[in-house]
Scaffold this motif. Structure first.
Motif, PDB file in Angstrom:
ATOM      1  N   VAL A 200      -7.131   0.279  10.344  1.00  0.00           N
ATOM      2  CA  VAL A 200      -7.120   1.096   9.042  1.00  0.00           C
ATOM      3  C   VAL A 200      -5.912   1.192   8.174  1.00  0.00           C
ATOM      4  O   VAL A 200      -5.529   1.138   7.171  1.00  0.00           O
ATOM      5  CB  VAL A 200      -7.816   2.307   9.362  1.00  0.00           C
ATOM      6  N   GLY A 201      -4.806   1.351   9.040  1.00  0.00           N
ATOM      7  CA  GLY A 201      -3.472   1.424   8.462  1.00  0.00           C
ATOM      8  C   GLY A 201      -3.108   0.045   7.966  1.00  0.00           C
ATOM      9  O   GLY A 201      -2.537  -0.089   6.851  1.00  0.00           O
ATOM     10  N   GLN A 202      -3.285  -0.796   8.557  1.00  0.00           N
ATOM     11  CA  GLN A 202      -2.953  -2.076   7.869  1.00  0.00           C
ATOM     12  C   GLN A 202      -3.798  -2.453   6.578  1.00  0.00           C
ATOM     13  O   GLN A 202      -3.400  -3.015   5.614  1.00  0.00           O
ATOM     14  CB  GLN A 202      -3.402  -3.426   8.819  1.00  0.00           C
ATOM     15  N   LEU A 203      -5.107  -1.932   6.551  1.00  0.00           N
ATOM     16  CA  LEU A 203      -5.931  -2.093   5.266  1.00  0.00           C
ATOM     17  C   LEU A 203      -5.481  -1.413   3.966  1.00  0.00           C
ATOM     18  O   LEU A 203      -5.285  -2.057   3.117  1.00  0.00           O
ATOM     19  CB  LEU A 203      -7.326  -1.748   5.653  1.00  0.00           C
TER      20      LEU A 203
ATOM     21  N   GLN B 268      -2.107  -0.547   4.073  1.00  0.00           N
ATOM     22  CA  GLN B 268      -1.097  -1.218   3.602  1.00  0.00           C
ATOM     23  C   GLN B 268      -1.245  -2.563   2.815  1.00  0.00           C
ATOM     24  O   GLN B 268      -0.469  -2.711   2.025  1.00  0.00           O
ATOM     25  CB  GLN B 268      -0.156  -1.661   5.021  1.00  0.00           C
ATOM     26  N   ARG B 269      -2.387  -3.075   2.872  1.00  0.00           N
ATOM     27  CA  ARG B 269      -2.517  -4.437   2.348  1.00  0.00           C
ATOM     28  C   ARG B 269      -2.846  -3.767   0.795  1.00  0.00           C
ATOM     29  O   ARG B 269      -2.505  -4.262  -0.197  1.00  0.00           O
ATOM     30  CB  ARG B 269      -3.648  -5.022   2.784  1.00  0.00           C
ATOM     31  N   LEU B 270      -3.646  -2.693   0.557  1.00  0.00           N
ATOM     32  CA  LEU B 270      -3.988  -2.295  -0.687  1.00  0.00           C
ATOM     33  C   LEU B 270      -2.757  -1.438  -1.410  1.00  0.00           C
ATOM     34  O   LEU B 270      -2.751  -1.722  -2.703  1.00  0.00           O
ATOM     35  CB  LEU B 270      -5.135  -1.154  -0.264  1.00  0.00           C
ATOM     36  N   GLY B 271      -1.941  -1.391  -0.455  1.00  0.00           N
ATOM     37  CA  GLY B 271      -0.803  -0.672  -1.328  1.00  0.00           C
ATOM     38  C   GLY B 271       0.171  -1.605  -1.902  1.00  0.00           C
ATOM     39  O   GLY B 271       1.222  -1.277  -2.635  1.00  0.00           O
TER      40      GLY B 271
ATOM     41  N   GLN C 101      -0.902   1.865  -6.037  1.00  0.00           N
ATOM     42  CA  GLN C 101      -0.007   2.983  -5.438  1.00  0.00           C
ATOM     43  C   GLN C 101      -1.136   3.840  -4.526  1.00  0.00           C
ATOM     44  O   GLN C 101      -2.115   4.304  -5.107  1.00  0.00           O
ATOM     45  CB  GLN C 101       0.752   3.930  -6.420  1.00  0.00           C
ATOM     46  N   VAL C 102      -0.784   3.601  -3.418  1.00  0.00           N
ATOM     47  CA  VAL C 102      -1.858   4.494  -2.186  1.00  0.00           C
ATOM     48  C   VAL C 102      -0.917   5.738  -1.608  1.00  0.00           C
ATOM     49  O   VAL C 102       0.029   5.448  -1.086  1.00  0.00           O
ATOM     50  CB  VAL C 102      -2.153   3.541  -1.132  1.00  0.00           C
ATOM     51  N   LEU C 103      -1.660   6.656  -1.692  1.00  0.00           N
ATOM     52  CA  LEU C 103      -1.318   7.874  -0.737  1.00  0.00           C
ATOM     53  C   LEU C 103      -2.476   8.352  -0.139  1.00  0.00           C
ATOM     54  O   LEU C 103      -3.612   8.350  -0.422  1.00  0.00           O
ATOM     55  CB  LEU C 103      -1.222   9.284  -1.913  1.00  0.00           C
ATOM     56  N   CYS C 104      -2.107   8.497   1.356  1.00  0.00           N
ATOM     57  CA  CYS C 104      -3.130   8.831   2.188  1.00  0.00           C
ATOM     58  C   CYS C 104      -2.773  10.061   3.151  1.00  0.00           C
ATOM     59  O   CYS C 104      -1.811  10.157   3.768  1.00  0.00           O
ATOM     60  CB  CYS C 104      -3.423   7.707   3.192  1.00  0.00           C
ATOM     61  N   VAL C 105      -3.699  10.923   3.329  1.00  0.00           N
ATOM     62  CA  VAL C 105      -3.442  12.048   4.157  1.00  0.00           C
ATOM     63  C   VAL C 105      -4.221  11.763   5.381  1.00  0.00           C
ATOM     64  O   VAL C 105      -5.378  11.371   5.127  1.00  0.00           O
ATOM     65  CB  VAL C 105      -4.125  13.343   3.276  1.00  0.00           C
TER      66      VAL C 105
END
Length: 553
Positions: A471-474, A476-479, A483-487
């Motif tokens: 999920v983290g890699q997904l 990161q790829r989207l970022g 601009q991606v912010l994730c809680v």
């Protein structure tokens, strides 16, 4: 993208100013620290609902301001110009103030704006994916909108809806006309008679005033002629006519002037009266000549007035409103289709149906192509999210006659294990599976998002271990594209971030306050270690955290 956020006296935040960067930013912290406050504040800044309860206890107001770089958002720039809300070139400043009394005010680029305007602007700026998004994902309408958005066919879907409503409106009119043909025909016949009768009257409010004046003059022509003759005789033709006596007096005054010049003023006044009386005689003679005493014309005018009064009584209006009565009749005839018959309505209905079907078929083609691509992408993602062998499908279930949404129902289907057929997502996915599939769908559909900023609020709930790392890699790829912010509460996800913020809370002077700070490399190791091992951080967990960050670097 989001550049800066300022928060004042909001919930348990006293004062907070944050500068944002591109890429993937993780927001972590202990449970209850207020990780979602940031997202709640952004939601309000973009026109979300809010009330006095969000104002920090003891404060007069809460204020949130967000600055966005919109240099690449030409459509939003044009919208701002149309709304007269433009600001500095390439910048959009959104500001929201909520008073403790419950009053709310919104501003765009320093100018007062409605909440609807703030929401419309916000639709161009960011998307927020909540942790319970998978619940709405079970609804058919949500699935349809997701597919149409992925297909880039939202405008086409709106067009199909408009054409369907037009078709159905004509269809209802044709059915109504068919079922009530006799009554409608009788009403139309009556209305056509009334229209012809009122048009034949050739009524005009201006002409009506002139007709009444003309009639009054004709009706009293004899009396008026007598009056004119009496005036002429009194002024100039009788033995004692005014003008004759006045002329004699003027002659005597002129003679008297030779002996007393002071008579000059009186003479001037009488000479003026002499001229005025002469003009009056000329006017009365002209009036006599043009006054029409034609009895035939008088009878015509009387008949005209009678016809107008009869029509006014028949249609229960004053004579001055007969033209309104005609407009009402013509309007009702238009509502009934004028002279349209069943054949004409059926023809119009067929044309509208064909237009709808043509647009709906184009939409179906776009949906089919997008459905196959989306299904492949999500199926591939499932293999990395602990659902090996599972598959995802987007079923397009045909509707023979179509509806407002098109020629098919959209249903997301899934098979969690290999060798079993796909079935409705709502029926077969467990809570954990649904959460992972929801994340895969959100990532897949976000890649075609038109907004520059994507926010994920604990969408990784219910997963862990290797799946969390994926999920983290997904994200990161989207970022790399947005601009991606994730809680998040998962160290595997946070370790993949380009930037890492920590949310904490502390009691200051008896008041609980929340803080957010950007972490450097050493602080990130400590935060990841805390997330891995809990309150007690050991060398082992710190080493593990450093390894995780090294892998993600």
């Amino acid at each position: 993208m989001l550049k800066f956020l300022s928060i004042r006296d909001f919930v348990i935040v006293s004062s907070l100013e944050l500068d944002f960067s591109s890429g993937f930013t993780a927001l972590t912290g202990e449970t209850g620290a207020g990780k979602s406050i940031l997202i709640d504040a952004l939601t309000l800044a973009l026109g979300g609902r809010g009330d006095a309860t969000v104002v920090r206890n003891g404060c007069e107001r809460a204020e949130i301001a967000a600055e966005f770089d919109i240099a690449a958002l030409s459509e939003l720039g044009e919208w701002l110009r149309e709304q007269e809300l433009e600001g500095d070139e390439g910048v959009c400043l959104m500001r929201r103030v909520l008073d403790a009394s419950g009053r709310s005010r919104g501003f765009i680029n320093g100018r007062s704006a409605t909440l609807q305007q703030m929401r419309e602007a916000g639709d161009h700026l960011l998307d927020i994916h909540g942790q319970h998004a998978h619940q709405s994902l079970l609804r058919s309408d949500t699935q349809r909108v997701l597919l149409d958005g992925y297909a880039g066919a939202l405008d086409e879907a709106d067009k199909v809806a408009v054409l369907y409503r037009d078709w159905q409106s004509l269809r209802r009119s044709r059915i109504s006309l068919s079922e009530n043909a006799e009554a409608v025909a009788a009403e139309r016949e009556l209305l056509q008679f009334q229209r012809d009768e009122l048009q034949g009257l050739n009524f005009s409010a201006t002409d009506w005033v002139e007709t009444q004046a003309d009639h009054a003059r004709l009706a009293h022509a004899a009396s008026l002629l007598e009056t004119a003759a009496f005036g002429i005789e009194s002024l100039s033709e009788s033995d004692t006519a005014c003008l004759a006596q006045l002329n004699a007096l003027v002659v005597r005054l002129r003679d008297g002037m030779a002996h007393d010049a002071s008579l000059g003023d009186t003479l001037k006044m009488l000479e003026s009266a002499q001229a005025e009386l002469q003009e009056a005689v000329y006017a009365l003679r002209h009036y006599q000549q043009r006054l029409d005493s034609d009895p035939q014309r008088l009878r015509e005018q009387e008949q005209r007035i009678q016809n107008v009064m009869d029509a006014a009584r028949k249609y229960r209006v004053t004579p001055e409103r007969l033209d309104e009565a005609l407009r009402d009749v013509e309007s009702r005839l238009t509502a009934l289709g004028g002279g349209a018959d069943l054949a004409e309505l059926a023809r119009q209905e067929l044309v509208a149906q064909q237009s709808y079907l043509a647009a709906a078929q184009r939409l179906s083609k776009a949906r089919k192509q997008a459905a196959d691509k989306l299904a492949r992408e999500i199926t591939t993602a499932m293999q990395t999210l602990a659902m090996q062998g599972g598959s995802f499908a987007v079923a397009l279930q045909p509707l023979p006659e179509g509806n407002i949404s098109g020629l098919e129902n959209i249903e997301f289907q899934v098979a969690a294990n290999p060798g079993v057929p796909t079935r409705s997502l709502a029926k077969v996915a467990s809570g954990g599976e649904l959460s992972r599939i929801s994340l895969a769908i959100q990532v897949a559909t976000s890649e075609i998002a038109s907004v520059p900023t994507l926010i994920f609020d604990e969408v990784d709930s219910g997963i862990g271990g290797h799946v969390a790392e994926i999920v983290g890699q997904l994200l990161q790829r989207l970022g790399k594209r947005y601009q991606v912010l994730c809680v998040t509460h998962l160290p595997q996800v946070a370790a993949c971030a380009d930037q890492h913020w920590q949310v904490s809370k502390a009691v200051e002077n008896g008041i609980t306050l929340s803080h957010i700070q950007a972490l450097d490399a050493g602080q990130r190791i400590d935060e990841i270690a805390r997330m891995l091992g809990g309150a007690k951080i050991t060398d082992t967990t710190r080493k593990h955290a450093a390894e995780m960050l090294g892998i993600s670097a």
